[in-house]
Design an enzyme around this catalytic site. Structure first.
Site, PDB file in Angstrom:
ATOM      1  N   ASP A  47      58.727  46.068  42.300  1.00  0.00           N
ATOM      2  CA  ASP A  47      58.605  47.506  42.062  1.00  0.00           C
ATOM      3  C   ASP A  47      57.238  47.780  41.416  1.00  0.00           C
ATOM      4  O   ASP A  47      56.387  46.892  41.319  1.00  0.00           O
ATOM      5  CB  ASP A  47      59.770  47.964  41.178  1.00  0.00           C
ATOM      6  CG  ASP A  47      60.132  49.431  41.384  1.00  0.00           C
ATOM      7  OD1 ASP A  47      59.219  50.250  41.573  1.00  0.00           O
ATOM      8  OD2 ASP A  47      61.338  49.757  41.341  1.00  0.00           O
ATOM      9  N   ASP A 172      58.068  54.818  48.228  1.00  0.00           N
ATOM     10  CA  ASP A 172      58.969  55.541  47.338  1.00  0.00           C
ATOM     11  C   ASP A 172      58.312  56.874  46.957  1.00  0.00           C
ATOM     12  O   ASP A 172      57.151  57.126  47.290  1.00  0.00           O
ATOM     13  CB  ASP A 172      59.218  54.675  46.090  1.00  0.00           C
ATOM     14  CG  ASP A 172      60.385  55.147  45.258  1.00  0.00           C
ATOM     15  OD1 ASP A 172      61.203  55.944  45.762  1.00  0.00           O
ATOM     16  OD2 ASP A 172      60.497  54.703  44.102  1.00  0.00           O
ATOM     17  N   GLU A 175      58.987  62.416  48.787  1.00  0.00           N
ATOM     18  CA  GLU A 175      59.522  63.710  49.220  1.00  0.00           C
ATOM     19  C   GLU A 175      58.436  64.779  49.438  1.00  0.00           C
ATOM     20  O   GLU A 175      58.701  65.673  50.283  1.00  0.00           O
ATOM     21  CB  GLU A 175      60.566  64.215  48.207  1.00  0.00           C
ATOM     22  CG  GLU A 175      61.834  63.392  48.146  1.00  0.00           C
ATOM     23  CD  GLU A 175      61.658  62.067  47.402  1.00  0.00           C
ATOM     24  OE1 GLU A 175      62.419  61.135  47.690  1.00  0.00           O
ATOM     25  OE2 GLU A 175      60.752  61.984  46.547  1.00  0.00           O
ATOM     26  N   ARG A 278      62.276  56.028  50.968  1.00  0.00           N
ATOM     27  CA  ARG A 278      63.269  56.864  50.289  1.00  0.00           C
ATOM     28  C   ARG A 278      63.479  58.175  51.041  1.00  0.00           C
ATOM     29  O   ARG A 278      64.611  58.624  51.217  1.00  0.00           O
ATOM     30  CB  ARG A 278      62.826  57.144  48.850  1.00  0.00           C
ATOM     31  CG  ARG A 278      63.890  57.880  48.043  1.00  0.00           C
ATOM     32  CD  ARG A 278      63.584  57.838  46.561  1.00  0.00           C
ATOM     33  NE  ARG A 278      62.703  58.922  46.131  1.00  0.00           N
ATOM     34  CZ  ARG A 278      62.314  59.089  44.864  1.00  0.00           C
ATOM     35  NH1 ARG A 278      62.704  58.232  43.937  1.00  0.00           N
ATOM     36  NH2 ARG A 278      61.510  60.081  44.526  1.00  0.00           N
ATOM     37  N   ASP A 294      68.444  56.693  44.087  1.00  0.00           N
ATOM     38  CA  ASP A 294      68.732  56.157  42.752  1.00  0.00           C
ATOM     39  C   ASP A 294      70.164  56.501  42.340  1.00  0.00           C
ATOM     40  O   ASP A 294      70.440  57.584  41.814  1.00  0.00           O
ATOM     41  CB  ASP A 294      67.750  56.721  41.727  1.00  0.00           C
ATOM     42  CG  ASP A 294      66.323  56.266  41.985  1.00  0.00           C
ATOM     43  OD1 ASP A 294      66.152  55.295  42.737  1.00  0.00           O
ATOM     44  OD2 ASP A 294      65.388  56.885  41.443  1.00  0.00           O
ATOM     45  N   HIS A 352      69.436  46.215  43.274  1.00  0.00           N
ATOM     46  CA  HIS A 352      68.278  46.827  42.614  1.00  0.00           C
ATOM     47  C   HIS A 352      68.756  47.606  41.400  1.00  0.00           C
ATOM     48  O   HIS A 352      69.797  48.270  41.451  1.00  0.00           O
ATOM     49  CB  HIS A 352      67.567  47.761  43.598  1.00  0.00           C
ATOM     50  CG  HIS A 352      66.358  48.454  43.041  1.00  0.00           C
ATOM     51  ND1 HIS A 352      65.277  47.764  42.525  1.00  0.00           N
ATOM     52  CD2 HIS A 352      66.049  49.779  42.935  1.00  0.00           C
ATOM     53  CE1 HIS A 352      64.352  48.635  42.136  1.00  0.00           C
ATOM     54  NE2 HIS A 352      64.797  49.852  42.371  1.00  0.00           N
TER      55      HIS A 352
END
Length: 604
Positions: A47, A172, A175, A278, A294, A352
């Site tokens: 990450d 990630d 959006e 994502r 998440d 994760h």
């Protein structure tokens, strides 16, 4: 929306990740206990911890300086490395070359009109929209509609790969996410600086006359359409047309996906790419794996993941899963064990969790380790079947994980079942999704159903039965009438792919079964006529295989066992390819009606 990307075989193995690795030695520690416990793993994920001050395309020089050496160690263990990237890059033009090269390419999203540029616009950012995310500096956001941006992004991927020879990319925050939009300041903004945030204008795009539900529910802070994202009063361009971000916001993740996928194609020509995203949109399945965001270590969210997995298969994104054991909060042993059992049957299987929580890799607890080893070995055993399902998804748009009502569309009761699911049409999974249970009610549609592991008949008529499910067992069933190809599991897919094949033949009420095997090199560009494809039928007490093409692809591979579920009696003789087997080559369990035959027969 197109058909799904055909994933490389290794990506169907188990992925291990967390936000909060303290450095390369932390990963080494986790990897060692995974190996000591004998738990299969194909992919290690890093990450944003690995970055220097959370800046894309950099490596922390203190705790992660030997990430290239760790990568070599992983590769020596036949384990792949996935690195995360966020879309936003910092505006440190004096010390951060990726931003300089991006500015030279004019690669970033702009305000729709120069008169909207804030009076406190940082120096050198022109009319770019400026925000703030994880780094300790303000950021700008790539416009992935532009060819120049895609070229810049691909070049940055290549530079990063020269530093760290990663195998896959996780994108990630796409959006795109932005922290503190329209607020006084982001939650993580430096305390020693004067408060600041991206503030959106009040106009028909950022304050539309008909407020959407998203500003009234959930965790909206500013109660505006741009909450947690960038302003809708931005613009993007593909070089020919200009688009309002109000219209393109939901395409942002898709556009970054395409740019990343194409960048990896330049890095790894002739190979299938792995991009985990994502944010998705209809059509994203042609390029990406998706995880459900998440989540939390919560039984309800664990149960919800089954529905989410099924939905994304319907959306044309079959390679999907949730964060096993939960991202936020900490699971107890029972929850993590049960979630590992379920997660072993997600198409995309990854554990994760969040920064500030304990390690929850499967080897962190002896009970979870033992259960994880067993259930992941079951997954790895049937990866050849799962791989064939992904081949059908790629070729024909079929789903991989399916609700019962897809497989039995005329079964009215099946339409209400949302806590069971299928792999294809041959394996039904009924996970335990609540604490304290040692059995669960399972709905069996019409047909014959066997315990996948033991071969014991569980049901031969439609109805609900109570099935034993002690902590160490997830109820999984083979559907009568199905031939399931398999291989002996191993610690990773490089090794398991070298093992002999087996067949689990689950007979229906007419002593009939059928199935198929698809096989190729596992990661090259898909060429149908170069791949091995065989159709198998068991009928009238005879197993026949019709090879469609690709005999050379499986040269050197062989079957070493065939196991029949629901076989009525011990046979008096068995022949394979015209040669009689010695009676010592088979064993019959009359109590279970299971016939196990040892053979040595080439796939071709």
């Amino acid at each position: 929306v197109g058909t799904a990307e055909f994933p490389p075989y290794w990506s169907l193995g188990f992925h291990l990740s967390r936000y909060g690795y303290t450095g390369t030695d932390h990963i080494r520690e986790v990897r060692q206990r995974m190996k000591d416990a004998g738990i299969p793993q194909d992919v290690q994920v890093a990450d944003i911890d690995y970055m220097d001050r959370y800046r894309d395309f950099t490596i922390d020089p203190t705790n992660w300086a030997d990430l290239p050496a760790l990568t070599d160690e992983l590769h020596a263990d036949d384990v792949k490395l996935t690195l995360i990237l966020d879309p936003a890059v910092v505006i440190d033009f004096d010390n951060y070359p990726p931003a300089v090269r991006g500015r030279d390419a004019d690669a970033f999203i702009k305000w729709m009109s120069p008169d909207l540029v804030p009076s406190d616009q940082p120096e050198g950012t022109s009319d770019y929209m400026v925000g703030y995310v994880w780094p300790d500096d303000k950021t700008i956001f790539p416009d992935f509609f532009k060819n120049e941006t895609r070229d810049w992004w691909a070049n940055e991927l290549a530079i990063l790969h020269d530093l760290v020879p990663f195998d896959a990319i996780w994108i990630d925050m796409n959006e795109p996410a932005n922290f503190g939009t329209n607020m006084d300041k982001p939650f993580n903004y430096p305390e020693d600086l004067e408060p600041w945030s991206l503030k959106c204008p009040y106009n028909e795009y950022d304050s539309p006359p008909y407020p959407t539900k998203t500003i009234r529910v959930g965790n909206s802070e500013s109660f505006r359409l741009s909450d947690h994202s960038i302003c809708l009063s931005a613009k993007q361009t593909d070089g020919e047309q200009t688009y309002l971000f109000y219209d393109t916001h939901s395409l942002y993740g898709w556009s970054e996906t395409v740019a990343t996928y194409n960048g990896l194609m330049q890095l790894f020509p002739g190979k299938r790419q792995v991009v985990l995203s994502r944010s998705t949109f209809p059509g994203s399945g042609q390029y990406v794996i998706h995880w459900l965001g998440d989540n939390s270590a919560d039984w309800t969210q664990m149960a919800m993941s089954v529905v989410g997995m099924i939905e994304f298969n319907m959306f044309g994104i079959p390679n999907v899963g949730a964060d096993i054991c939960g991202f936020f909060n900490e699971p107890d042993v029972e929850m993590c064990a049960r979630w590992m059992e379920l997660g072993a049957f997600y198409p995309f299987s990854r554990n994760h969790n969040a920064e500030g929580t304990i390690d929850q890799d499967p080897a962190y607890d002896p009970t979870v380790a033992a259960i994880s080893k067993d259930v992941l070995e079951l997954r790895y055993k049937y990866l050849p079947y799962l791989y064939s399902l992904f081949h059908m998804a790629h070729m024909h748009g079929e789903s991989v994980a399916r609700p019962l009502y897809n497989v039995f569309p005329k079964d009215i009761t099946a339409r209400d079942v949302d806590d069971q699911f299928f792999w294809g049409t041959g394996i039904m999974i009924a996970p335990v999704l609540a604490p304290g249970l040692t059995e669960r009610d399972v709905y069996f549609p019409e047909g014959v159903w066997y315990d996948l592991v033991t071969g014991e008949v569980q049901s031969n008529a439609a109805g609900v039965l109570s099935i034993a499910a002690p902590l160490e067992k997830i109820p999984v069933f083979a559907r009568g009438g199905t031939i399931l190809p398999n291989q002996a599991p191993a610690i990773n897919t490089v090794l398991s792919r070298q093992n002999p094949f087996g067949l689990t033949i689950a007979l229906d009420e007419n002593q009939y079964a059928e199935g198929e095997i698809f096989w190729d090199d596992g990661d090259g560009i898909h060429v149908m006529m170069d791949a091995y494809m065989a159709m198998m039928t068991f009928n009238s007490n005879s197993l026949s295989t019709m090879i469609m093409h690709g005999e050379d692809t499986v040269a050197g591979l062989s079957f070493d066992n065939v196991v029949f579920y629901g076989y009525p009696s011990s046979p008096s003789s068995i022949t394979v390819n015209g040669e009689a087997l010695d009676s010592s080559a088979w064993a019959y369990d009359g109590a279970l009606a299971v016939l196990t035959v040892s053979i040595d027969a080439p796939l071709n």
